[in-house]
Design a protein around this motif. Sequence first.
Motif, PDB file in Angstrom:
ATOM      1  N   THR A 477      33.829  19.332  86.240  1.00  0.00           N
ATOM      2  CA  THR A 477      33.240  18.631  87.388  1.00  0.00           C
ATOM      3  C   THR A 477      34.224  18.547  88.544  1.00  0.00           C
ATOM      4  OG1 THR A 477      31.843  17.316  85.926  1.00  0.00           O
ATOM      5  CG2 THR A 477      32.191  16.477  88.160  1.00  0.00           C
ATOM      6  N   TYR A 478      35.466  18.195  88.248  1.00  0.00           N
ATOM      7  CA  TYR A 478      36.470  18.133  89.301  1.00  0.00           C
ATOM      8  C   TYR A 478      36.625  19.500  89.982  1.00  0.00           C
ATOM      9  CZ  TYR A 478      37.844  14.069  86.456  1.00  0.00           C
ATOM     10  OH  TYR A 478      37.854  12.915  85.743  1.00  0.00           O
ATOM     11  N   ILE A 479      36.681  20.536  89.173  1.00  0.00           N
ATOM     12  CA  ILE A 479      36.931  21.873  89.706  1.00  0.00           C
ATOM     13  C   ILE A 479      35.757  22.360  90.549  1.00  0.00           C
ATOM     14  CG2 ILE A 479      37.257  24.294  89.058  1.00  0.00           C
ATOM     15  CD1 ILE A 479      38.880  23.310  86.646  1.00  0.00           C
ATOM     16  N   ILE A 480      34.525  22.182  90.054  1.00  0.00           N
ATOM     17  CA  ILE A 480      33.369  22.693  90.785  1.00  0.00           C
ATOM     18  C   ILE A 480      33.195  21.956  92.107  1.00  0.00           C
ATOM     19  CG2 ILE A 480      31.670  21.173  89.696  1.00  0.00           C
ATOM     20  CD1 ILE A 480      31.178  24.868  90.648  1.00  0.00           C
ATOM     21  N   ASN A 538      34.347  31.380  95.171  1.00  0.00           N
ATOM     22  CA  ASN A 538      33.331  32.354  95.563  1.00  0.00           C
ATOM     23  C   ASN A 538      32.084  32.147  94.699  1.00  0.00           C
ATOM     24  OD1 ASN A 538      33.641  33.834  93.065  1.00  0.00           O
ATOM     25  ND2 ASN A 538      35.397  34.911  93.957  1.00  0.00           N
ATOM     26  N   GLU A 539      31.080  32.920  94.950  1.00  0.00           N
ATOM     27  CA  GLU A 539      29.797  32.766  94.259  1.00  0.00           C
ATOM     28  C   GLU A 539      29.933  32.893  92.749  1.00  0.00           C
ATOM     29  OE1 GLU A 539      25.955  35.647  93.771  1.00  0.00           O
ATOM     30  OE2 GLU A 539      26.688  35.296  95.804  1.00  0.00           O
ATOM     31  N   ARG A 540      30.726  33.857  92.295  1.00  0.00           N
ATOM     32  CA  ARG A 540      30.847  34.108  90.851  1.00  0.00           C
ATOM     33  C   ARG A 540      31.521  32.931  90.132  1.00  0.00           C
ATOM     34  NH1 ARG A 540      31.939  38.832  93.474  1.00  0.00           N
ATOM     35  NH2 ARG A 540      34.174  38.408  93.504  1.00  0.00           N
ATOM     36  N   THR A 541      32.615  32.421  90.716  1.00  0.00           N
ATOM     37  CA  THR A 541      33.323  31.324  90.051  1.00  0.00           C
ATOM     38  C   THR A 541      32.519  30.036  90.090  1.00  0.00           C
ATOM     39  OG1 THR A 541      34.540  30.832  92.100  1.00  0.00           O
ATOM     40  CG2 THR A 541      35.588  32.318  90.518  1.00  0.00           C
ATOM     41  N   ILE A 542      31.817  29.788  91.187  1.00  0.00           N
ATOM     42  CA  ILE A 542      31.012  28.568  91.292  1.00  0.00           C
ATOM     43  C   ILE A 542      29.891  28.578  90.248  1.00  0.00           C
ATOM     44  CG2 ILE A 542      29.365  27.350  92.779  1.00  0.00           C
ATOM     45  CD1 ILE A 542      31.223  28.071  95.140  1.00  0.00           C
ATOM     46  N   GLU A 543      29.243  29.716  90.066  1.00  0.00           N
ATOM     47  CA  GLU A 543      28.193  29.814  89.048  1.00  0.00           C
ATOM     48  C   GLU A 543      28.761  29.620  87.652  1.00  0.00           C
ATOM     49  OE1 GLU A 543      24.875  32.768  91.075  1.00  0.00           O
ATOM     50  OE2 GLU A 543      26.454  33.639  89.829  1.00  0.00           O
ATOM     51  N   MET A 544      29.904  30.219  87.386  1.00  0.00           N
ATOM     52  CA  MET A 544      30.520  30.117  86.057  1.00  0.00           C
ATOM     53  C   MET A 544      30.951  28.666  85.757  1.00  0.00           C
ATOM     54  SD  MET A 544      32.143  30.791  83.243  1.00  0.00           S
ATOM     55  CE  MET A 544      33.434  29.827  82.433  1.00  0.00           C
ATOM     56  N   ILE A 545      31.659  28.029  86.694  1.00  0.00           N
ATOM     57  CA  ILE A 545      32.158  26.670  86.451  1.00  0.00           C
ATOM     58  C   ILE A 545      31.003  25.673  86.381  1.00  0.00           C
ATOM     59  CG2 ILE A 545      33.697  24.854  87.281  1.00  0.00           C
ATOM     60  CD1 ILE A 545      35.149  27.316  86.306  1.00  0.00           C
ATOM     61  N   SER A 546      29.932  25.895  87.151  1.00  0.00           N
ATOM     62  CA  SER A 546      28.790  24.989  87.074  1.00  0.00           C
ATOM     63  C   SER A 546      28.115  25.064  85.708  1.00  0.00           C
ATOM     64  CB  SER A 546      27.786  25.307  88.184  1.00  0.00           C
ATOM     65  OG  SER A 546      27.215  26.593  88.008  1.00  0.00           O
ATOM     66  N   LEU A 547      28.056  26.267  85.135  1.00  0.00           N
ATOM     67  CA  LEU A 547      27.504  26.421  83.787  1.00  0.00           C
ATOM     68  C   LEU A 547      28.387  25.723  82.763  1.00  0.00           C
ATOM     69  CD1 LEU A 547      25.294  27.721  82.035  1.00  0.00           C
ATOM     70  CD2 LEU A 547      26.704  29.798  81.916  1.00  0.00           C
ATOM     71  N   TRP A 548      29.685  25.848  82.928  1.00  0.00           N
ATOM     72  CA  TRP A 548      30.652  25.162  82.057  1.00  0.00           C
ATOM     73  C   TRP A 548      30.459  23.653  82.162  1.00  0.00           C
ATOM     74  CZ3 TRP A 548      36.468  24.448  83.440  1.00  0.00           C
ATOM     75  CH2 TRP A 548      37.193  24.049  82.305  1.00  0.00           C
ATOM     76  N   GLU A 549      30.288  23.162  83.383  1.00  0.00           N
ATOM     77  CA  GLU A 549      30.083  21.730  83.594  1.00  0.00           C
ATOM     78  C   GLU A 549      28.826  21.246  82.873  1.00  0.00           C
ATOM     79  OE1 GLU A 549      29.678  18.724  87.415  1.00  0.00           O
ATOM     80  OE2 GLU A 549      28.563  20.609  87.371  1.00  0.00           O
TER      81      GLU A 549
END
Length: 629
Positions: A477-480, A538-549
């Motif tokens: 959550t912090y990261i995203i 970027n788009e790829r990292t935001i999608e990945m970290i949001s899924l992790w969250e």
Amino acid sequence: NKSTIDTKADTKEKESTKRSMEQKSEPRQMFNSRCPFFCIMVFVFEVVVLNYLLVLHYGPTDIASEVSYALDPSPITNSKPNTTFHKLPPSGAAENEEVRNFCAGRSINYAVQELLDDGQHRDNRTQGNEKKSDTKPIVAILVATRSAKSWTNIHGTNINKILIASLNNTITAQELMTWRIQLYVGMDHDDSFWINNVQHIVAPDWMEVKPFFFEKVEKHRIPFNQLAKKAYVEGSEYFVRVNDDTEFVTPSWITLGVKSLRSYTPSNVGVVGPKCGQGNTKIMTHDMVHRTHMDIFNQNYYPPCFLNWYVDDWITQVYQHQNTGRHLSKQLDAWEVVHHLSATRYNPNTKHEDFLKRELTAGGDKIKNYIKGLEESAPPRRLALASSAPMPANWTIMITVNDGYFDFFNNWWIHYEKLNLGLDVLILAEDEVAFRKLSELHLPNAIVQRSSLTTVESQEHAYETVQYKKLVSNRATYIINFLCSGRDLIYVDVDTVWRKNPLPYIDSQYDMMIQIDNEDYNGVRPYYCTGLMVIASNERTIEMISLWEQRLLANPQLNQPIFNHLLHKHSNVKHAGLPIALFPGGHHYFDVFSKAQRDNVVVVHNNYIIGHKEKKKRFKDNDLWLIHW
């Protein structure tokens, strides 16, 4: 106030205002009726001054639409209202409409916005001769000088009329966007000309001149080793050794030298130098190395046994000595300098020729052992240093702290501050006690922010307990939230130690670079450690970290297994491991590495051991604990 200065008030409001003014005292009525032009001018003057003051405070932005981000709804101070707005990430951070809409709903408060905007306003807050912190890696140009009898003022010196003038003509604007240039000047402690004139050295604004006076322990010893050690301790990345009468001819020579050093295997282990048509053309009379050279040779640029002569012979030959089994020495035809060969101001010591063979053999062995240590501890697909792409300059460090590990944060900060990187640091306090302690430290370039777990009690939490899982589950959550601001992030655990500058190892072709926990864990290769992650927004990292969250919030758990599963199986993120030889975990650093290998480490993570007391003892036993409580 707004209705008072509203120049578009309707007719009824004007008539009402007029009637009220007529009821005022006679002096006021006379003043307004007789001096309409004067009143208008006063009004315009007040509006202009008010807007000017607002712009000075907030910067040239739309004051009415000032945007703020928030990691949580509680402000760090009462200096600004706790009003939260939403903002789409900068163009380029996420082009996908779905991701942009997702980020529009994330918020960070005024305290973090102040950090994000700090770069563009920091200059306005510096006073006197204080310069803005510059996070770019440093190229140190090393020059020793001794005054000549013919010099009467600074303008007649070789440094001013030849060296600095040619540097100004050949270091390009693109290189200045990538590198920070520092000129280290070494002088004798009793050189009266330089004592009286060193402060008058004229250099461009982008060049930092660092003069040092050294006592002459031995007559005619050139203080290159002392200069290089100063630059090394202050965090310089590349070293260029020249003479005060050296004229640089080739533009973009820094780019040429760095590219050549990075092309070696291993990267940045070796020496390069320019072509010089004066003097002995068979050896490099000018040279350039990476700071790994100082690591290999115990922070000596040249063997201390040489006073002045034979240093050029040694640096030319040592990286191609038969003991190394490599050829890591190159004179670049595309890079040219002119040596004006001013009268020698020291007596050449030619009696040390017998030392040359001995030092070449010993140096070849050191290089061989260094390379062997890298290869033995590296993963099968070891990542080289960053490519020739410009170094990212938008990094912010994020670190979470609870009071149970507050002493570990202090230890981390002391190591980090010694590197003088000047990066922005976002510190998330996991409990109220930690928040209070951190706020009282007033750390430079740092923002202290409450996390969403402000009710968590002030203590350390044992591994795999419910509270521990709750703590680590909030990491995503912090990261995203931060990535949605469009800024790039370095997330780091509090039980790490930064021994060297990690920025040169960040390769901009990857979305994520992560510490390797295990080269192969249950078929996952590599298995990453989430305690040290470099993440581009970027788009790829935001999608990945949001899924992790989403997975972590649904079921608080150890965050690392699910992170690896999602990254390898359910994302299109371009990722790579940080080299184990340079970014080891606790098992490699404390149980496997030799002393020589440890000396080469950039960041060490004190994992593979459980418990505050045990971690602290391991740091202490290995001279990595720098606080006294």
